[in-house]
Motif scaffolding. Structure first.
Motif, PDB file in Angstrom:
ATOM      1  N   LEU A  26       0.838  -1.190   0.000  1.00  0.00           N
ATOM      2  CA  LEU A  26       0.000   0.000   0.000  1.00  0.00           C
ATOM      3  C   LEU A  26       0.877   1.245   0.000  1.00  0.00           C
ATOM      4  N   TYR A  27       0.388   2.273  -0.671  1.00  0.00           N
ATOM      5  CA  TYR A  27       1.055   3.572  -0.603  1.00  0.00           C
ATOM      6  C   TYR A  27       0.653   4.277   0.690  1.00  0.00           C
ATOM      7  N   GLY A  28       1.634   4.759   1.454  1.00  0.00           N
ATOM      8  CA  GLY A  28       1.366   5.525   2.661  1.00  0.00           C
ATOM      9  C   GLY A  28       2.461   6.550   2.865  1.00  0.00           C
ATOM     10  N   THR A  29       2.178   7.596   3.645  1.00  0.00           N
ATOM     11  CA  THR A  29       3.127   8.701   3.757  1.00  0.00           C
ATOM     12  C   THR A  29       3.556   9.068   5.175  1.00  0.00           C
ATOM     13  N   ASP A  30       2.721   8.857   6.178  1.00  0.00           N
ATOM     14  CA  ASP A  30       2.930   9.397   7.536  1.00  0.00           C
ATOM     15  C   ASP A  30       2.564  10.876   7.634  1.00  0.00           C
ATOM     16  N   PHE A  31       1.947  11.418   6.602  1.00  0.00           N
ATOM     17  CA  PHE A  31       1.533  12.821   6.645  1.00  0.00           C
ATOM     18  C   PHE A  31       0.625  13.045   7.860  1.00  0.00           C
ATOM     19  N   PRO A  32       0.747  14.183   8.554  1.00  0.00           N
ATOM     20  CA  PRO A  32       1.587  15.345   8.284  1.00  0.00           C
ATOM     21  C   PRO A  32       2.936  15.334   9.007  1.00  0.00           C
ATOM     22  N   ASN A  33       3.273  14.229   9.671  1.00  0.00           N
ATOM     23  CA  ASN A  33       4.459  14.214  10.533  1.00  0.00           C
ATOM     24  C   ASN A  33       5.725  13.920   9.736  1.00  0.00           C
ATOM     25  N   LEU A  34       5.971  14.725   8.716  1.00  0.00           N
ATOM     26  CA  LEU A  34       7.061  14.487   7.774  1.00  0.00           C
ATOM     27  C   LEU A  34       8.119  15.585   7.850  1.00  0.00           C
ATOM     28  N   PRO A  35       9.384  15.223   7.588  1.00  0.00           N
ATOM     29  CA  PRO A  35      10.430  16.242   7.512  1.00  0.00           C
ATOM     30  C   PRO A  35      10.707  16.698   6.087  1.00  0.00           C
ATOM     31  N   TYR A  36       9.958  16.173   5.118  1.00  0.00           N
ATOM     32  CA  TYR A  36      10.201  16.463   3.706  1.00  0.00           C
ATOM     33  C   TYR A  36       8.873  16.670   2.988  1.00  0.00           C
ATOM     34  N   ALA A  37       8.942  16.968   1.692  1.00  0.00           N
ATOM     35  CA  ALA A  37       7.743  17.265   0.910  1.00  0.00           C
ATOM     36  C   ALA A  37       6.790  16.075   0.890  1.00  0.00           C
ATOM     37  N   TRP A  38       5.499  16.353   0.954  1.00  0.00           N
ATOM     38  CA  TRP A  38       4.477  15.318   1.096  1.00  0.00           C
ATOM     39  C   TRP A  38       4.495  14.308  -0.045  1.00  0.00           C
ATOM     40  N   ASP A  39       4.906  14.725  -1.258  1.00  0.00           N
ATOM     41  CA  ASP A  39       4.833  13.848  -2.431  1.00  0.00           C
ATOM     42  C   ASP A  39       6.170  13.223  -2.793  1.00  0.00           C
ATOM     43  N   ARG A  40       7.142  13.322  -1.946  1.00  0.00           N
ATOM     44  CA  ARG A  40       8.478  12.776  -2.241  1.00  0.00           C
ATOM     45  C   ARG A  40       8.408  11.292  -2.586  1.00  0.00           C
ATOM     46  N   GLU A  41       7.663  10.519  -1.816  1.00  0.00           N
ATOM     47  CA  GLU A  41       7.586   9.078  -2.055  1.00  0.00           C
ATOM     48  C   GLU A  41       6.654   8.745  -3.217  1.00  0.00           C
ATOM     49  N   LEU A  42       5.632   9.534  -3.399  1.00  0.00           N
ATOM     50  CA  LEU A  42       4.760   9.356  -4.557  1.00  0.00           C
ATOM     51  C   LEU A  42       5.570   9.488  -5.845  1.00  0.00           C
ATOM     52  N   LEU A  43       6.419  10.490  -5.909  1.00  0.00           N
ATOM     53  CA  LEU A  43       7.247  10.703  -7.092  1.00  0.00           C
ATOM     54  C   LEU A  43       8.225   9.546  -7.289  1.00  0.00           C
ATOM     55  N   TRP A  44       8.775   9.014  -6.202  1.00  0.00           N
ATOM     56  CA  TRP A  44       9.692   7.869  -6.315  1.00  0.00           C
ATOM     57  C   TRP A  44       8.977   6.666  -6.905  1.00  0.00           C
ATOM     58  N   LEU A  45       7.783   6.373  -6.406  1.00  0.00           N
ATOM     59  CA  LEU A  45       7.032   5.219  -6.912  1.00  0.00           C
ATOM     60  C   LEU A  45       6.709   5.382  -8.388  1.00  0.00           C
ATOM     61  N   ARG A  46       6.335   6.576  -8.783  1.00  0.00           N
ATOM     62  CA  ARG A  46       6.004   6.817 -10.188  1.00  0.00           C
ATOM     63  C   ARG A  46       7.237   6.714 -11.084  1.00  0.00           C
ATOM     64  N   GLU A  47       8.385   7.022 -10.545  1.00  0.00           N
ATOM     65  CA  GLU A  47       9.609   6.971 -11.340  1.00  0.00           C
ATOM     66  C   GLU A  47      10.161   5.556 -11.459  1.00  0.00           C
ATOM     67  N   HIS A  48      10.004   4.741 -10.409  1.00  0.00           N
ATOM     68  CA  HIS A  48      10.722   3.473 -10.345  1.00  0.00           C
ATOM     69  C   HIS A  48       9.870   2.234 -10.608  1.00  0.00           C
ATOM     70  N   LEU A  49       8.544   2.363 -10.594  1.00  0.00           N
ATOM     71  CA  LEU A  49       7.700   1.181 -10.755  1.00  0.00           C
ATOM     72  C   LEU A  49       6.929   1.227 -12.064  1.00  0.00           C
ATOM     73  N   PRO A  50       6.660   0.055 -12.657  1.00  0.00           N
ATOM     74  CA  PRO A  50       5.836   0.032 -13.860  1.00  0.00           C
ATOM     75  C   PRO A  50       4.417   0.500 -13.561  1.00  0.00           C
ATOM     76  N   GLU A  51       3.739   0.932 -14.610  1.00  0.00           N
ATOM     77  CA  GLU A  51       2.408   1.521 -14.429  1.00  0.00           C
ATOM     78  C   GLU A  51       1.440   0.551 -13.765  1.00  0.00           C
ATOM     79  N   SER A  52       1.519  -0.725 -14.098  1.00  0.00           N
ATOM     80  CA  SER A  52       0.597  -1.706 -13.508  1.00  0.00           C
ATOM     81  C   SER A  52       0.798  -1.810 -12.002  1.00  0.00           C
ATOM     82  N   ALA A  53       2.059  -1.784 -11.557  1.00  0.00           N
ATOM     83  CA  ALA A  53       2.338  -1.848 -10.120  1.00  0.00           C
ATOM     84  C   ALA A  53       1.910  -0.570  -9.424  1.00  0.00           C
ATOM     85  N   GLN A  54       2.113   0.566 -10.073  1.00  0.00           N
ATOM     86  CA  GLN A  54       1.661   1.834  -9.502  1.00  0.00           C
ATOM     87  C   GLN A  54       0.162   1.812  -9.238  1.00  0.00           C
ATOM     88  N   LYS A  55      -0.594   1.297 -10.182  1.00  0.00           N
ATOM     89  CA  LYS A  55      -2.055   1.301 -10.071  1.00  0.00           C
ATOM     90  C   LYS A  55      -2.519   0.547  -8.829  1.00  0.00           C
TER      91      LYS A  55
END
Length: 268
Positions: free
Chosen positions: A227-256
């Motif tokens: 599952l995609y999860g963030t720990d928001f709002p208790n983050l030391p970095y931008a909220w979408d940092r991990e979202l961008l990583w998943l979109r960059e490194h995983l195939p579209e089917s896995a992202q979905k």
């Protein structure tokens, strides 16, 4: 469809206490928002649904948190609220039953904060009730981050093997281990083949902040159980940092599946 399966929502005074703890023992939290502001922030940025989590660290606290999450859920249809309980507290089983009657879609537990191992016998009646209801338990049972402020040694208390023992006792339990089980990611990924109801979430484990070894191909192979999860709002970095990583490194089917489908299947 984007579902953030790991968003923390607390009453304002509890958030303030948590932030003081983070200031003293962890990292500088970037987003200091009230619960309503958290929901509005993520919704405005394209998050379709969010799973709201709170955890209790003192006896008598869980009922207030559960009512708070239930009320938020009624006010915000995009929110999937979960309840909590302090294992071993008086009336723990009744608190779980009440949480489910309130419409809460599972439970959140935290081994570090609640100072309890995943296989502690005090958790057995809680696991059993969740399994009987068919509702998931999200439990921070991995060792990382190992912070002295917890007052216990997470490296001694927590382990993949303790989680395995709990799942062997409760094979029907739907269990979600956050942070990909950090810092034993490989061991937790292997357990996905052993326990059909085990899931992991990506919270703070991708994106490089905790400097954990990651194999994108391994995540893609297990995409139906992550599952995609963030720990928001208790983050030391931008909220979408991990979202961008998943979109960059995983195939579209896995992202979905990781970004939305798995969480909807498990919680909604």
């Amino acid at each position: 469809m984007i579902v953030d399966a790991h968003v923390h929502l607390f009453p304002e005074r509890v958030f303030a206490a948590i932030w003081r703890w983070f200031d003293a023992h962890a990292w500088k939290i970037r987003y200091r928002m009230k619960a309503e502001e958290v929901i509005a922030f993520l919704t405005a940025r394209g998050v379709d649904r969010l799973v709201g989590l709170a955890y209790s660290h003192a006896p008598g606290m869980a009922r207030e948190l559960n009512r708070f999450l239930a009320e938020l859920g009624r006010a915000h249809p995009q929110l999937i609220p979960l309840g909590t309980v302090l294992p071993g507290e008086p009336d723990a089983e009744a608190i779980v039953d009440e949480a489910f009657r309130l419409g809460l879609r599972g439970l959140k537990l935290h081994c570090h904060v609640q100072k309890i191992a995943a296989d502690d016998p005090r958790l057995d009646p809680i696991y059993a009730r969740a399994a009987q209801a068919g509702l998931p338990v999200v439990i921070h049972s991995g060792r990382a981050p190992c912070l002295s402020g917890y007052g216990i040694d997470p490296a001694t208390l927590c382990s993949a093997e303790a989680t395995r023992r709990a799942l062997r006792r409760h094979p029907r339990l739907k269990l979600v281990v956050p942070h990909l089980g950090a810092d034993e990611i490989e061991a937790h990924l292997a357990m996905l083949d052993e326990f059909e109801h085990l899931h992991l979430d990506t919270t703070m484990a991708v994106g490089g902040y905790l400097d954990l070894p990651l194999d994108p191909a391994a995540l893609a192979r297990h995409a139906d159980r992550i599952l995609y999860g963030t720990d928001f709002p208790n983050l030391p970095y931008a909220w979408d940092r991990e979202l961008l990583w998943l979109r960059e490194h995983l195939p579209e089917s896995a992202q979905k599946t990781i970004l939305g489908e798995n969480a909807l299947r498990l919680f909604a």
